[in-house]
Design a protein around this motif. Structure first.
Motif, mmCIF file in Angstrom:
data_model
loop_
_atom_site.group_PDB
_atom_site.id
_atom_site.type_symbol
_atom_site.label_atom_id
_atom_site.label_comp_id
_atom_site.label_asym_id
_atom_site.label_seq_id
_atom_site.Cartn_x
_atom_site.Cartn_y
_atom_site.Cartn_z
ATOM 1 N N ARG A 1 0.860 -1.174 0.000
ATOM 2 C CA ARG A 1 0.000 0.000 0.000
ATOM 3 C C ARG A 1 0.900 1.229 0.000
ATOM 4 O O ARG A 1 2.073 1.149 0.383
ATOM 5 C CB ARG A 1 -0.926 0.020 1.220
ATOM 6 N N LEU A 2 0.356 2.356 -0.435
ATOM 7 C CA LEU A 2 1.112 3.602 -0.489
ATOM 8 C C LEU A 2 0.590 4.577 0.563
ATOM 9 O O LEU A 2 -0.615 4.620 0.830
ATOM 10 C CB LEU A 2 1.004 4.246 -1.867
ATOM 11 N N THR A 3 1.500 5.358 1.139
ATOM 12 C CA THR A 3 1.124 6.413 2.074
ATOM 13 C C THR A 3 1.677 7.733 1.560
ATOM 14 O O THR A 3 2.869 7.850 1.259
ATOM 15 C CB THR A 3 1.675 6.145 3.486
ATOM 16 N N VAL A 4 0.797 8.706 1.441
ATOM 17 C CA VAL A 4 1.173 10.051 1.000
ATOM 18 C C VAL A 4 1.121 10.976 2.204
ATOM 19 O O VAL A 4 0.114 11.022 2.917
ATOM 20 C CB VAL A 4 0.215 10.555 -0.100
ATOM 21 N N THR A 5 2.192 11.696 2.468
ATOM 22 C CA THR A 5 2.239 12.616 3.606
ATOM 23 C C THR A 5 2.443 14.044 3.122
ATOM 24 O O THR A 5 3.046 14.291 2.067
ATOM 25 C CB THR A 5 3.379 12.249 4.574
ATOM 26 N N GLU A 6 1.932 14.977 3.913
ATOM 27 C CA GLU A 6 2.015 16.390 3.552
ATOM 28 C C GLU A 6 3.460 16.868 3.450
ATOM 29 O O GLU A 6 3.802 17.681 2.584
ATOM 30 C CB GLU A 6 1.263 17.221 4.593
ATOM 31 N N ALA A 7 4.334 16.331 4.300
ATOM 32 C CA ALA A 7 5.711 16.825 4.364
ATOM 33 C C ALA A 7 6.607 16.268 3.258
ATOM 34 O O ALA A 7 7.545 16.939 2.816
ATOM 35 C CB ALA A 7 6.309 16.494 5.725
#
Length: 383
Positions: free
Chosen positions: A74-80
């Protein structure tokens, strides 16, 4: 975990870049970042994701509240650290677009609507695949839960060569926006992992789109092509022209509630429910102005118009790209009471109010609106 008490916001989406592989993405960040991200693209758009975190899926949790995918990751996208951008490369877009018409499940692994009706309550609570054509698309309905959260609900009617009308309920904003763009009687849907349940109010089975559901519009499959031809033939011969029964038939509502029971049930139920209550109007405030009685609403989505009356305030209105159309309607805020208590802030709207008062909006507008007392006297007389 790093900043105790700080709010974090999230939303999930699913991406695909080949016929065989698709993967879930979870985005995390501040409220402003997440709201901006959710409004920057929709289902069917082509995006580029820079620098996502790649992790293994938790086999017990990850596919429970999102679509089941063939990938172990799975992929995780973070603001930073990450960016999600709309793709501007037309060559890539043209290569990707055909994928939106390929079902994410085996195109031959589906239930017909006749199969669902025949199996009845044995399918209650199950998640299955459905292939059906769109018969009609209902109005978007907005609501506020007992704890103050705002939501929306819309219902579409499906059909195939075995059943002429079958309800599909949608609660999710993105799914609603997708279905609102469809042309009834000219669109076939492959709905993967839709929840089937028995609706005790209708005494019938219904399908509900949930967080695991993926809708494929006009799938590129033999089965869908045959159904599309059938839908066209039925539409051309007038086989779908007969009017359907309204969604909420008062004669079929038999549950009786006191005001106190209504209050309690509204705290326990997350979905709309129907019932009968024997009560009286204990408060009707029309002292301040006629705006307490009549409002201008969009004729398409029934949302209130802007203050200048020139636009709809609903960002999800299906007619936002068309000319604005509005109408004046009754919008009474009343309290109703019985021996068990009082239900405050009930909304009575047209055409219910017109039937109760035996009076149209035009009659009220014909009064001297400069004199609120005259409006109140007239309303009191009608009541």
């Amino acid at each position: 975990r790093k900043n105790i008490g700080e709010e974090r916001h999230t939303f999930g989406f699913t991406i695909r870049d080949s016929p065989d592989f698709f993967i879930n993405v979870a985005a995390w960040g501040s409220e402003v970042y997440i709201n901006g991200l959710t409004n920057s693209f929709s289902v069917g758009d082509c995006v580029t994701i820079d620098n996502p975190l790649i992790t293994y899926k938790d086999p017990e949790k990850d596919d429970k509240y999102c679509p089941t995918t063939p990938s172990i990751f799975r992929l995780t996208v973070t603001e930073a650290h990450s960016r999600v951008l709309n793709c501007a490369d037309m060559v890539v877009i043209e290569r990707m677009l055909p994928l939106s018409h390929l079902p994410v499940k085996d195109p031959q692994d589906f239930y017909s609507l006749g199969d669902i009706v025949a199996n009845g309550q044995t399918l209650d609570g199950t998640v299955i695949n459905v292939l059906a054509a769109v018969r009609s698309i209902g109005e978007l309905k907005q609501f506020t839960t007992s704890d103050g959260r705002r939501g929306q609900r819309m219902e579409a009617k499906l059909f195939d060569d075995s059943v002429s009308s079958f309800p599909l309920v949608l609660w999710d904003r993105e799914a609603i926006q997708l279905v609102q763009t469809l042309s009834p009687k000219e669109t076939v849907l492959f709905i993967a992992d839709v929840k089937i349940s028995f609706d005790s109010f209708r005494k019938a089975m219904v399908a509900t789109v949930n967080c695991k559901t993926i809708i494929t519009v006009n799938p590129d499959t033999r089965e869908a092509s045959l159904l599309f031809s059938y839908a066209q033939e039925l539409s051309e011969t007038g086989g779908l022209d007969e009017e359907e029964k309204p969604e909420d038939v008062p004669g079929s509502i038999t549950d009786v509630y006191t005001v106190n029971q209504l209050k309690q049930k509204s705290l326990e139920e997350s979905e709309p429910f129907f019932g009968v209550t024997y009560s009286f109007i204990s408060k009707l405030d029309v002292d301040s102005s006629v705006s307490k009685v009549i409002r201008t609403r969009c004729t398409r989505c029934k949302f209130q118009a802007s203050e200048d009356g020139q636009s709809c305030t609903n960002e999800m209105c299906p007619g936002r790209e068309q000319g604005f159309s509005a109408a004046a309607v009754f919008d009474l805020l009343v309290d109703v009471s019985d021996h068990s208590g009082t239900l405050h802030g009930c909304i009575f709207r047209s055409p219910v109010v017109e039937k109760i008062l035996d009076c149209t909006v035009g009659v009220i507008l014909g009064f001297s609106l400069a004199d609120p007392g005259e409006v109140k006297q007239r309303m009191s007389a009608l009541l």
